[in-house]
Design an enzyme around this catalytic site. Structure first.
Site, short mmCIF file in Angstrom:
data_model
loop_
_atom_site.label_atom_id
_atom_site.label_comp_id
_atom_site.label_asym_id
_atom_site.label_seq_id
_atom_site.Cartn_x
_atom_site.Cartn_y
_atom_site.Cartn_z
N ASP A 27 4.02 0.84 0.51
CA ASP A 27 5.22 0.33 1.17
C ASP A 27 4.96 -1.07 1.72
O ASP A 27 5.86 -1.90 1.78
CB ASP A 27 5.63 1.27 2.30
CG ASP A 27 5.96 2.65 1.75
OD1 ASP A 27 6.78 2.71 0.82
OD2 ASP A 27 5.35 3.63 2.21
N LYS A 87 6.27 -6.93 -0.32
CA LYS A 87 5.49 -5.92 0.41
C LYS A 87 4.22 -6.49 1.05
O LYS A 87 3.47 -5.74 1.68
CB LYS A 87 5.09 -4.80 -0.55
CG LYS A 87 6.28 -3.96 -1.04
CD LYS A 87 5.83 -2.94 -2.05
CE LYS A 87 6.93 -1.93 -2.37
NZ LYS A 87 6.51 -0.97 -3.40
N GLY A 134 6.55 7.09 -6.59
CA GLY A 134 7.50 6.09 -6.09
C GLY A 134 8.18 5.38 -7.25
O GLY A 134 7.92 5.67 -8.42
N GLU A 156 -1.58 11.60 -2.56
CA GLU A 156 -2.06 10.27 -2.94
C GLU A 156 -3.39 9.97 -2.23
O GLU A 156 -4.28 9.34 -2.79
CB GLU A 156 -1.02 9.20 -2.58
CG GLU A 156 0.18 9.24 -3.53
CD GLU A 156 1.35 8.39 -3.08
OE1 GLU A 156 2.16 8.03 -3.93
OE2 GLU A 156 1.47 8.09 -1.87
C1 5RP Z 1 4.90 7.29 -2.19
C2 5RP Z 1 4.33 5.94 -1.93
C3 5RP Z 1 4.85 4.80 -2.72
O1 5RP Z 1 3.78 4.18 -3.37
C4 5RP Z 1 5.51 3.83 -1.78
O2 5RP Z 1 6.49 4.49 -1.02
C5 5RP Z 1 6.14 2.67 -2.57
O3 5RP Z 1 7.23 3.16 -3.30
P1 5RP Z 1 8.13 2.22 -4.20
O4 5RP Z 1 7.35 1.88 -5.41
O5 5RP Z 1 9.35 3.06 -4.50
O6 5RP Z 1 8.46 0.98 -3.40
O7 5RP Z 1 3.47 5.75 -1.10
O8 5RP Z 1 4.34 8.24 -1.33
#
Ligand code: 5RP
Length: 235
Positions: A90, A128, A30, A110
């Site tokens: 997220d 978040k 991410g 993950e």
């Molecule tokens: C990827 C993920 C990421 O950790 C999540 O989407 C957060 O992403 P970002 O740092 O771009 O906000 O789970 O699979």
């Protein structure tokens, strides 16, 4: 007013305190990981502050970043455990430290990483953090590519919600994950808990993994405009 990157960077610095020379380190995916945490880690490796680490990427995104640094990426098949995984999410529930992941589509690997990790550390920014994941929040679910429509319809019928097969830019049709699967985004229904949803997904054939991460976080560092909040998990 501090930028989002500043908030993430101060949280990432705290996460780095869990990383030591000689460790096997899992890396989530991410923008927080790729644009903020990884550059800080790479700098410490480049300058010799952290030495002799093995890096296990959860996606091509992070694998390519590792390789671009001239470092080696270890495969899951070469390791039996990971000392610490650093990742983001997220959304995160403040008390339970249950996270939803998969906005970047890497939640299957993950989750494997988190399952073999002795510690899992999250780097987040304050936007978040919630008390409870709200109804309607999309839960990413990785499904066998050739069953995506069938699973979507089954989930919609069982839960009474509108499920989307994830599409992106730069390619028509469904987003295909690094493991060759499709992703459906399932809005959390009004009357269902995340525990119930996790069981439901696990009991629906064709679903390979879902983005609910519960009971796996050791620490979450949250960058806020007034400093870094440390949330401690049970693991
Ligand atoms: C990827 C993920 C990421 O950790 C999540 O989407 C957060 O992403 P970002 O740092 O771009 O906000 O789970 O699979």
């Amino acid at each position: 007013m501090r930028s989002l990157t500043d908030l993430r960077r101060q949280a990432a610095e705290k996460a780095l305190t869990h990383v030591e020379s000689g460790m096997i380190i899992g890396l989530g995916s991410g923008s927080t990981m790729g644009d903020v945490f990884f550059p800080l880690l790479a700098e410490r490796i480049r300058t010799g502050v952290i030495k002799d680490v093995r890096l296990v990427p959860s996606s091509r995104q992070i694998e390519f970043k590792i390789l671009e640094e001239g470092l080696e990426a270890a495969s899951f098949n070469q390791i039996e455990y990971v000392d610490v995984t650093i990742d983001s999410a997220d959304i995160l529930e403040r008390e339970s430290l249950t996270a939803i992941k998969g906005g970047g589509g890497a939640m299957l690997l993950e989750k494997v990483l988190s399952s073999v990790s002795r510690k899992m550390i999250l780097v987040l920014d304050e936007r978040k953090i919630v008390d409870k994941v709200p109804p309607g929040f999309p839960i990413p679910v990785e499904v066998l590519q050739n069953l995506a429509l069938l699973v979507k319809k089954r989930v919609e019928k069982a839960l009474g919600v509108n499920v989307k097969i994830r599409t992106g830019s730069g390619k028509v049709g469904p987003v295909i994950t690094d493991s060759g699967n499709a992703i459906i985004d399932v809005p959390l229904p009004e009357n269902r808990s995340l525990d119930w949803m996790d069981d439901f997904f696990k009991n629906t054939p064709g679903i390979l993994e879902n983005g609910i991460f519960k009971g796996v976080v050791s620490y979450a560092y949250v960058g806020t405009s007034s400093g870094v909040l440390e949330l401690k998990g049970r693991r």
